[in-house]
Design a protein around this motif. Structure first.
Motif, mmCIF file in Angstrom:
data_model
loop_
_atom_site.group_PDB
_atom_site.id
_atom_site.type_symbol
_atom_site.label_atom_id
_atom_site.label_comp_id
_atom_site.label_asym_id
_atom_site.label_seq_id
_atom_site.Cartn_x
_atom_site.Cartn_y
_atom_site.Cartn_z
ATOM 1 N N CYS A 166 -8.998 -8.872 -1.365
ATOM 2 C CA CYS A 166 -8.620 -9.473 -2.649
ATOM 3 C C CYS A 166 -7.905 -10.820 -2.514
ATOM 4 O O CYS A 166 -7.487 -11.392 -3.533
ATOM 5 N N MET A 213 -2.853 -0.437 -10.223
ATOM 6 C CA MET A 213 -3.848 0.452 -10.814
ATOM 7 C C MET A 213 -3.346 1.008 -12.142
ATOM 8 O O MET A 213 -4.072 0.997 -13.150
ATOM 9 N N VAL A 266 -10.152 -2.158 0.037
ATOM 10 C CA VAL A 266 -10.324 -2.844 -1.247
ATOM 11 C C VAL A 266 -9.259 -3.920 -1.421
ATOM 12 O O VAL A 266 -9.550 -5.073 -1.780
ATOM 13 N N MET A 267 -8.010 -3.568 -1.154
ATOM 14 C CA MET A 267 -6.919 -4.537 -1.309
ATOM 15 C C MET A 267 -7.066 -5.703 -0.340
ATOM 16 O O MET A 267 -6.770 -6.857 -0.677
ATOM 17 N N SER A 282 -8.821 2.410 -0.024
ATOM 18 C CA SER A 282 -8.057 1.565 -0.952
ATOM 19 C C SER A 282 -7.429 0.386 -0.207
ATOM 20 O O SER A 282 -7.307 -0.716 -0.759
ATOM 21 N N CYS A 288 -5.133 2.720 7.301
ATOM 22 C CA CYS A 288 -4.998 1.494 6.504
ATOM 23 C C CYS A 288 -5.044 0.258 7.397
ATOM 24 O O CYS A 288 -5.695 -0.744 7.058
ATOM 25 N N SER A 305 -4.872 5.862 1.861
ATOM 26 C CA SER A 305 -6.327 5.803 1.933
ATOM 27 C C SER A 305 -6.782 4.526 2.614
ATOM 28 O O SER A 305 -6.412 3.422 2.174
ATOM 29 N N ASP A 346 -0.239 -1.100 -4.826
ATOM 30 C CA ASP A 346 -1.562 -0.649 -5.265
ATOM 31 C C ASP A 346 -1.451 0.342 -6.418
ATOM 32 O O ASP A 346 -2.190 0.260 -7.409
ATOM 33 N N LEU A 354 0.821 -1.205 0.000
ATOM 34 C CA LEU A 354 0.000 0.000 0.000
ATOM 35 C C LEU A 354 0.856 1.257 0.000
ATOM 36 O O LEU A 354 1.533 1.569 0.975
ATOM 37 N N ILE A 393 -0.819 4.128 -1.472
ATOM 38 C CA ILE A 393 -1.866 5.150 -1.494
ATOM 39 C C ILE A 393 -2.345 5.416 -0.062
ATOM 40 O O ILE A 393 -2.718 4.487 0.654
#
Length: 258
Positions: free
Chosen positions: A34, A239, A30-31, A27, A56, A24, A235, A20, A22
Motif C-alpha cells: 500500500c 478496517m 496487503v498492507m 493481511s 508477517c 495474518s 490494520d 499490524l 492482525i
C-alpha cells in the motif's frame, strides 16, 4: 543489509509507518503493497504472537518496506528473537529511565556495544556468512517509547543513551499518565509543549521522533510539529474505520436498513 527508514531520515523526509495487529501473513502482504515506508508488527497490544509475527515478516519481504516490531516489554529474550527473525527496528514500550534505555540498547546490539546473542536464524539469510553481524548494530533501529510522566521527567537522560536512533511516542498512555482521557491525537497545550520539547531535544542530538496517530489528519499535525515517523493507525483501526464509514454512507444514502 540497508535500512530504508534510515535512508529516508537522512534525506530529510518523513517515514510513513503501518501497524499490524492482525495475526495474518496475508493481511501483512496487503498492507505491505500500500505504499508504507515501514510496517510494525505489534506484539504488545495486538493479537499477534511470535509465529504470526514471523509470517508477517515473511509476507512483507517481497515489498520495499522496512519491517519493525513493537515488543511486549523491555526483555532481552524477546528482543533478540524478533531481531533474529528479521526485524530492522525494535520499538519498546514503557521506557522510563536512562537505565531502562541502556538495557534496551544492550539487548538490541551485538558486542562490543551490547550483549545480543549471535544467532540471526532468519535475519542472516541474505548475503555471505557474517555480513549481517557486520552491519546489524548500525542498521538496526532501537526506539524506546516515551509514554509516561516518568519518561518525560527523564527525557534528556534517555535521549543521551548511546545507540538509540530516536524515540516513539505513545500519546494515549502519555495523556493517561497525566490524568487525561487516553486517545491518540492529543491537542492539550501541556502535552503539545511536551512534544515540542522532545522534538527540540531530539534535533539537538541528531535523533528522530515517531508517534502513533489515528489517521491522516493527526499524522499531518504531527509532521507539522516536527515528527519524523508517523503511524497511520493500525490494520484493525483502518478496517473498522472504513467499514463504519461505508455502512454509514450506505444507510444514509437510502440503503437497506439492517
Amino acid at each position: 543489509m540497508t535500512n530504508k527508514v534510515k535512508e529516508i531520515w537522512t534525506s530529510g523526509q518523513v517515514v510513513i509507518n503501518g501497524w499490524l495487529s492482525i495475526p495474518s501473513g496475508f493481511s501483512a502482504e496487503v498492507m505491505a503493497q500500500c505504499g508504507f515506508d515501514s510496517i510494525t508488527v505489534d506484539l504488545q497490544h495486538g493479537v499477534q504472537d511470535y509465529h504470526s509475527m514471523v509470517a508477517c515478516l515473511q509476507a512483507m519481504g517481497a515489498f520495499p518496506v522496512t519491517p519493525m516490531v513493537r515488543v511486549p516489554w523491555n526483555e532481552p529474550g524477546i528482543i533478540g528473537k524478533v531481531l533474529d527473525a528479521g526485524a530492522y527496528g525494535v520499538i519498546c514500550p514503557m521506557i522510563n529511565s536512562a537505565e531502562e534505555a541502556e538495557a534496551l540498547v544492550r539487548a538490541c546490539k551485538y558486542p562490543p556495544r551490547g550483549a545480543r546473542s549471535n544467532g540471526p536464524v532468519r535475519a542472516g539469510f541474505r548475503g555471505p556468512g557474517g555480513a549481517y553481524q557486520a552491519t546489524a548494530n548500525e542498521q538496526t533501529l532501537c526506539l524506546p517509547m516515551i509514554e509516561t510522566r516518568a519518561a518525560v521527567e527523564n527525557m534528556e537522560a534517555i535521549l543521551d543513551v548511546d545507540g538509540i536512533a530516536g524515540v516513539y511516542v505513545g500519546p494515549s498512555d502519555l495523556g493517561f499518565s497525566y490524568g487525561l482521557t487516553p486517545k491518540l491525537d492529543r491537542d492539550e497545550p501541556d502535552i503539545i509543549e511536551i512534544f515540542r520539547k522532545l522534538l527540540r531535544e531530539c534535533e539537538q542530538r541528531g535523533l528522530y521522533a515517531g508517534i502513533h496517530c489515528s489517521g491522516p489528519a493527526g499524522a499531518k499535525r504531527a509532521i507539522d510539529l516536527g515528527f519524523k515517523l508517523v503511524t497511520l493507525l493500525s490494520d484493525i483501526g483502518m478496517m473498522a474505520s472504513a467499514a463504519r464509514q461505508w455502512v454509514g454512507e450506505t444507510r444514509g444514502g437510502g440503503g437497506q436498513q439492517g
